[in-house]
Enzyme design. Structure first.
Site, PDB file in Angstrom:
ATOM      1  N   ASP A   1      57.692  66.622 -14.786  1.00  0.00           N
ATOM      2  CA  ASP A   1      57.620  65.956 -13.486  1.00  0.00           C
ATOM      3  C   ASP A   1      57.242  64.506 -13.711  1.00  0.00           C
ATOM      4  O   ASP A   1      56.679  64.137 -14.740  1.00  0.00           O
ATOM      5  CB  ASP A   1      56.650  66.653 -12.536  1.00  0.00           C
TER       6      ASP A   1
ATOM      7  N   GLU B   1      54.716  66.280  -6.494  1.00  0.00           N
ATOM      8  CA  GLU B   1      53.466  66.244  -5.730  1.00  0.00           C
ATOM      9  C   GLU B   1      53.664  66.527  -4.247  1.00  0.00           C
ATOM     10  O   GLU B   1      52.701  66.854  -3.552  1.00  0.00           O
ATOM     11  CB  GLU B   1      52.772  64.883  -5.913  1.00  0.00           C
TER      12      GLU B   1
END
Length: 432
Positions: free
Chosen positions: A90, A160
């Site tokens: 990520d 997120e």
């Protein structure tokens, strides 16, 4: 020789699969990490970050496609016949002003979509994830004689906010690029010493749902409450009643969290309002538990409204933000067992721990919930300085958590461990 060099050389022997000798690349890895740490970007704004990753993968010989599902990057490297192994990282940072005090701390400030200036920080370790990801790509390219198949490197945006994996899958990650046989990822841990890895087969991270409840009433003067139906009172009853979902409706053997994180209503001391808004987060592992949580919320809120004398048209609205929902992360047991043994081979059995599941969420779980039901494994990469960890355990003090403005992982130990662990895990899966 830097500390990072010494640590990586000490953890680089892979007796069962390959020997990773990367001493000459260590200064570049450290440079990559420090650059990423000091230039974080918020979710769906990872333009510069994605360009750095794409450039690096292209240089290594990958066929690279960028701007997938936002600023996602997909790199494919075909190396003969064999399985397809996908490694995911990520890329996004968090709206946090860094307060670690380290000399390389992020100084980035941006204006968010609400027009507010915020700091930006890699407070969840995505900078370590990306550096380990690129280091792993380098080592697998350097050891192409040790594996056959297709290496699929995926840099995913917007983790997120729980949206990046969905966006990449929607744009055909598995249909337009490759359908992996195995999918693996790592996540930095704020409760495991650097140099170690922790794994949990089966459920390892929870599903996450954001729920809004709009409680309605009939407002009026605070001096004449008998002429109103007070939504503040109804909302208060709802908050307490929701606690019985976990404690009385679900099996005590099924983990469940129903948290009311926000309550807003009214505008003045002597005014009974028409509306109160609640914001909830729901966590569970079992999808059936999630459905039961949501059904119970709808039933309980309607029942309380009815008992207060409201007509059905004024019953509370329960809004589940499906676009923000992410499923639990389920580590395929068979694949995770193979990954565990490979990591033990890389860093030593004493440095690999069995851990408990957590109620935090990660959209990595979505990659295992498509129609294909592909096997996934996420492992925890220790991020805490070992000395700080030992002192915290001795003194029973709290370490800075993920998402803390003071979370400063021991990157000099974590990165080499991550590269060695991930590289060997991939080699083991290629050698099925």
């Amino acid at each position: 020789m830097t500390m990072l060099s010494a640590t990586l050389l000490a953890t680089s022997a892979l007796p069962s699969y390959a020997k990773i000798n990367v001493a000459e690349r260590l200064p570049e890895l450290e440079k990559i990490y420090l650059d990423l740490h000091q230039s974080p970007e918020l979710s769906f704004n990872e333009k510069e970050t994605s360009q750095k990753i794409a450039k690096h993968l292209t240089k290594l010989g990958f066929e690279v496609t960028d701007n997938v599902g936002g600023y996602g990057v997909v790199g494919l490297l075909k190396n003969g016949q064999g399985p397809t192994v996908m490694i995911r990282t990520d890329t996004d940072g968090l709206p946090i002003i860094e307060q670690t005090g380290v000399p390389y701390a992020s100084q980035v400030r941006v204006t968010n979509k609400e027009g507010i200036q915020v700091g930006v920080m890699h407070g969840c370790g995505h900078d370590i994830h990306m550096t380990s990801f690129l280091g792993t790509a380098e080592h697998l390219v350097a050891n192409k004689d040790k594996w056959q198949g297709t290496l699929m490197m995926v840099a995913q945006p917007a983790e997120e906010v729980g949206a990046g994996a969905k966006a990449m899958l929607k744009e055909g990650l598995f249909s337009n690029f490759a359908k992996p046989d195995h999918i693996i990822a790592l996540h930095v841990s704020a409760s495991v010493p650097a140099g170690k890895v922790a794994l949990k087969p089966e459920y390892t991270m929870a599903s996450v749902d954001s729920v809004d409840i709009i409680v309605k009433g009939k407002g009026g003067h605070g001096a004449y409450p008998h002429t109103t139906i007070d939504p503040v009172v109804i909302a208060s009853r709802v908050v307490l009643a929701l606690q019985t979902i976990t404690s009385r409706e679900l099996s005590p053997l099924e983990p469940s969290v129903v948290t009311v994180g926000s309550i807003h209503g009214g505008s003045k001391h002597n005014v009974i309002s028409n509306e109160v808004k609640l914001q909830l987060t729901l966590r569970s592992y079992n999808p059936a538990v999630r459905e039961q949580q949501i059904a119970a919320i709808k039933r309980i809120t309607a029942g309380i409204a009815a008992s207060a004398g409201l007509e059905e048209s004024l019953f509370p609205e329960v809004i589940v933000h499906e676009g923000e929902s992410i499923p639990s992360t389920y580590n395929n047991p068979q694949q995770t067992a193979r990954v565990t043994e490979a990591i033990k081979s890389a860093i030593g059995g004493d440095n690999v721990e069995l851990t408990a599941p957590v109620m935090a969420g990660e959209d990595f779980g979505l990659f295992g919930r498509t129609e294909e039901k592909l096997p996934i494994t996420l492992f925890w990469l220790g991020g805490v300085n070992p000395q700080n960890y030992a002192e915290a355990m001795k003194n029973n003090t709290q370490l800075p958590s993920l998402h803390s403005s003071k979370f400063a992982p021991d990157y000099q130990k974590a990165i080499p461990t991550g590269v060695s662990a991930m590289s060997n895990a991939a080699l083991a899966l290629f050698r099925k």
